[in-house]
Scaffold this motif. Structure first.
Motif, PDB file in Angstrom:
ATOM      1  N   GLU A   1       0.828  -1.203   0.000  1.00  0.00           N
ATOM      2  CA  GLU A   1       0.000   0.000   0.000  1.00  0.00           C
ATOM      3  C   GLU A   1       0.864   1.255   0.000  1.00  0.00           C
ATOM      4  OE1 GLU A   1      -2.793   0.027   3.156  1.00  0.00           O
ATOM      5  OE2 GLU A   1      -4.085  -1.496   2.267  1.00  0.00           O
ATOM      6  N   SER A   2       1.896   1.247   0.831  1.00  0.00           N
ATOM      7  CA  SER A   2       2.782   2.404   0.923  1.00  0.00           C
ATOM      8  C   SER A   2       3.522   2.621  -0.387  1.00  0.00           C
ATOM      9  CB  SER A   2       3.780   2.215   2.071  1.00  0.00           C
ATOM     10  OG  SER A   2       3.113   2.154   3.312  1.00  0.00           O
ATOM     11  N   LEU A   3       4.007   1.527  -0.981  1.00  0.00           N
ATOM     12  CA  LEU A   3       4.727   1.655  -2.245  1.00  0.00           C
ATOM     13  C   LEU A   3       3.824   2.206  -3.333  1.00  0.00           C
ATOM     14  CD1 LEU A   3       7.173   1.258  -4.049  1.00  0.00           C
ATOM     15  CD2 LEU A   3       6.466  -1.124  -4.384  1.00  0.00           C
ATOM     16  N   ASP A   4       2.606   1.719  -3.424  1.00  0.00           N
ATOM     17  CA  ASP A   4       1.677   2.218  -4.449  1.00  0.00           C
ATOM     18  C   ASP A   4       1.426   3.707  -4.270  1.00  0.00           C
ATOM     19  OD1 ASP A   4       1.449  -0.263  -5.629  1.00  0.00           O
ATOM     20  OD2 ASP A   4      -0.416  -0.788  -4.616  1.00  0.00           O
TER      21      ASP A   4
ATOM     22  N   VAL B   1       9.391   5.827  17.099  1.00  0.00           N
ATOM     23  CA  VAL B   1       9.943   4.992  16.029  1.00  0.00           C
ATOM     24  C   VAL B   1       9.624   5.623  14.674  1.00  0.00           C
ATOM     25  CG1 VAL B   1       9.835   2.746  14.874  1.00  0.00           C
ATOM     26  CG2 VAL B   1       9.826   2.865  17.375  1.00  0.00           C
ATOM     27  N   VAL B   2       8.380   6.008  14.489  1.00  0.00           N
ATOM     28  CA  VAL B   2       7.965   6.639  13.235  1.00  0.00           C
ATOM     29  C   VAL B   2       8.718   7.945  13.022  1.00  0.00           C
ATOM     30  CG1 VAL B   2       6.037   7.700  11.999  1.00  0.00           C
ATOM     31  CG2 VAL B   2       5.698   5.563  13.237  1.00  0.00           C
ATOM     32  N   GLU B   3       8.883   8.724  14.078  1.00  0.00           N
ATOM     33  CA  GLU B   3       9.603   9.990  13.962  1.00  0.00           C
ATOM     34  C   GLU B   3      11.071   9.758  13.600  1.00  0.00           C
ATOM     35  OE1 GLU B   3      10.660  14.023  14.028  1.00  0.00           O
ATOM     36  OE2 GLU B   3       8.780  12.957  13.707  1.00  0.00           O
TER      37      GLU B   3
ATOM     38  N   GLU C   1      -3.325   4.207  15.514  1.00  0.00           N
ATOM     39  CA  GLU C   1      -3.450   2.750  15.574  1.00  0.00           C
ATOM     40  C   GLU C   1      -2.570   2.090  14.520  1.00  0.00           C
ATOM     41  OE1 GLU C   1      -6.814  -0.801  15.098  1.00  0.00           O
ATOM     42  OE2 GLU C   1      -7.425   1.309  15.144  1.00  0.00           O
ATOM     43  N   LEU C   2      -2.546   2.671  13.330  1.00  0.00           N
ATOM     44  CA  LEU C   2      -1.705   2.140  12.265  1.00  0.00           C
ATOM     45  C   LEU C   2      -0.234   2.221  12.648  1.00  0.00           C
ATOM     46  CD1 LEU C   2      -1.323   1.068   9.384  1.00  0.00           C
ATOM     47  CD2 LEU C   2      -1.374   3.443   8.588  1.00  0.00           C
ATOM     48  N   GLY C   3       0.173   3.328  13.257  1.00  0.00           N
ATOM     49  CA  GLY C   3       1.559   3.477  13.692  1.00  0.00           C
ATOM     50  C   GLY C   3       1.958   2.413  14.687  1.00  0.00           C
ATOM     51  N   ARG C   4       1.084   2.117  15.651  1.00  0.00           N
ATOM     52  CA  ARG C   4       1.375   1.070  16.639  1.00  0.00           C
ATOM     53  C   ARG C   4       1.425  -0.296  15.970  1.00  0.00           C
ATOM     54  NH1 ARG C   4      -2.061   4.470  19.682  1.00  0.00           N
ATOM     55  NH2 ARG C   4      -3.903   3.264  19.105  1.00  0.00           N
TER      56      ARG C   4
ATOM     57  N   PHE D   1       4.513   8.957   5.632  1.00  0.00           N
ATOM     58  CA  PHE D   1       4.521   9.449   7.010  1.00  0.00           C
ATOM     59  C   PHE D   1       3.262  10.247   7.334  1.00  0.00           C
ATOM     60  CE2 PHE D   1       9.128   8.938   6.120  1.00  0.00           C
ATOM     61  CZ  PHE D   1       9.364   7.924   7.044  1.00  0.00           C
ATOM     62  N   GLU D   2       2.691  10.913   6.342  1.00  0.00           N
ATOM     63  CA  GLU D   2       1.454  11.656   6.566  1.00  0.00           C
ATOM     64  C   GLU D   2       0.316  10.709   6.950  1.00  0.00           C
ATOM     65  OE1 GLU D   2       0.653  13.816   3.023  1.00  0.00           O
ATOM     66  OE2 GLU D   2       2.363  15.173   3.261  1.00  0.00           O
ATOM     67  N   VAL D   3       0.239   9.576   6.252  1.00  0.00           N
ATOM     68  CA  VAL D   3      -0.812   8.600   6.554  1.00  0.00           C
ATOM     69  C   VAL D   3      -0.624   8.033   7.959  1.00  0.00           C
ATOM     70  CG1 VAL D   3      -1.732   6.324   5.959  1.00  0.00           C
ATOM     71  CG2 VAL D   3      -1.250   7.998   4.154  1.00  0.00           C
ATOM     72  N   ILE D   4       0.611   7.683   8.299  1.00  0.00           N
ATOM     73  CA  ILE D   4       0.881   7.106   9.623  1.00  0.00           C
ATOM     74  C   ILE D   4       0.609   8.135  10.720  1.00  0.00           C
ATOM     75  CG2 ILE D   4       2.662   6.123  11.116  1.00  0.00           C
ATOM     76  CD1 ILE D   4       3.985   5.012   8.579  1.00  0.00           C
ATOM     77  N   ALA D   5       1.013   9.380  10.468  1.00  0.00           N
ATOM     78  CA  ALA D   5       0.802  10.433  11.468  1.00  0.00           C
ATOM     79  C   ALA D   5      -0.680  10.660  11.747  1.00  0.00           C
ATOM     80  CB  ALA D   5       1.443  11.738  10.997  1.00  0.00           C
ATOM     81  N   GLY D   6      -1.525  10.387  10.756  1.00  0.00           N
ATOM     82  CA  GLY D   6      -2.961  10.595  10.921  1.00  0.00           C
ATOM     83  C   GLY D   6      -3.698   9.390  11.466  1.00  0.00           C
TER      84      GLY D   6
END
Length: 207
Positions: free
Chosen positions: A68-71, A184-186, A106-109, A98-103
Motif C-alpha cells: 500500500e505504501s509503495l503504491d 519509532v515513526v519519527e 493505531e496504524l503506527g502502533r 509518514f502523513e498517513v501514519i501520522a494521521g
C-alpha cells in the motif's frame, strides 16, 4: 477529496483490519510459528476461506502495508510537478507515507509491532529482505522514468537505496532501544529527511 467508500467497501476494510489486528495480537502472544491461519480467522470472526480471500499467507498479513505504501509513493512519483527536482520529488513521495501514519495512531502502533516481529522471526526477516529489494527496484525504475534527464537508472537506484536503507535502519535502532511507536515513526521520518537533504548533490541536470 477522495470518494467516500460504500457500505460494501467499508465492510471489507473492517474485515481486513480485524484480520491484521488479530494476527498481530496472536503472533505477539503465541509466537509467529505457533499461530495458525484458522486461529487468525477465528479471532476476526470469519472463516479460513475468507482469510484467503484477503491474504495468501501469514507473511502477507504482516507485510500488507508495504504494498500500500509503495503504491502511494509510486503514484506521487508518476505525478511529478513542473520544475520539481528529483530529490524534492522523492521527499514529497516518501512524505506521503509518514502523513498517513501520522494521521492514524493505531496504524503506527500496528506497524511498530509488525517490525518488532520481523526483527525477531528469522523466516520473516528473509521474506522482508526480498520484499525490500523488489520495492527499491520498482521505486528506482519509477524515479528514473519520472526524471530521465536528471538521473540515470543507477543514480536513481542509489538515491532510493540510500533513503530506504536509512529509514529502515533508523526504525530498527529505535525499536531495539524500546522507543514507543510514535518515536519509532519519527526516527524513520528524520532519517529520510536527512538522507534526502544529502541527495540533492546528484540532482544537477546533466549537460
Amino acid at each position: 477529496m477522495g470518494e467516500v467508500p460504500g457500505l460494501r467497501e467499508r465492510k471489507k476494510l473492517r474485515t481486513r483490519r480485524a484480520l491484521i489486528a488479530g494476527a498481530v495480537r496472536l503472533f505477539l502472544e503465541k509466537g509467529y510459528e505457533q499461530t495458525t491461519v484458522s486461529e487468525i480467522a477465528a479471532a476476526a470472526e470469519v472463516s479460513t476461506r475468507t482469510f484467503f480471500s484477503y491474504f495468501a499467507s501469514k507473511e502477507e498479513v504482516l507485510l500488507y502495508n508495504a504494498r500500500e505504501s509503495l503504491d502511494r509513493v509510486l503514484r506521487t512519483v508518476a505525478e511529478r510537478r513542473s520544475g520539481e527536482g528529483p530529490a524534492d520529488l522523492l521527499t514529497r513521495a516518501v512524505g506521503t507515507v509518514f502523513e498517513v501514519i501520522a494521521g492514524d495512531a493505531e496504524l503506527g502502533r500496528e506497524i511498530t509491532s509488525v517490525n518488532h516481529l520481523i526483527m525477531t522471526v528469522p523466516s520473516l526477516r528473509a521474506h522482508a529482505l526480498l520484499l525490500l529489494f523488489d520495492t527499491q527496484r520498482e521505486l528506482a525504475e519509477a524515479l528514473h522514468r519520472a526524471c530521465p534527464d536528471e538521473l540515470d537508472l543507477v543514480e536513481a537506484a542509489a538515491a532510493v537505496g540510500a533513503v530506504m536503507g536509512a529509514t529502515k535502519l533508523a526504525g530498527y535502532i529505535s525499536l531495539g532501544r524500546g522507543d514507543p511507536s510514535e518515536e519509532v515513526v519519527e526516527s524513520c521520518r528524520r532519517a529520510a529527511e536527512l538522507t534526502l537533504a544529502g541527495l540533492r548533490v546528484i540532482t544537477t541536470p546533466k549537460a
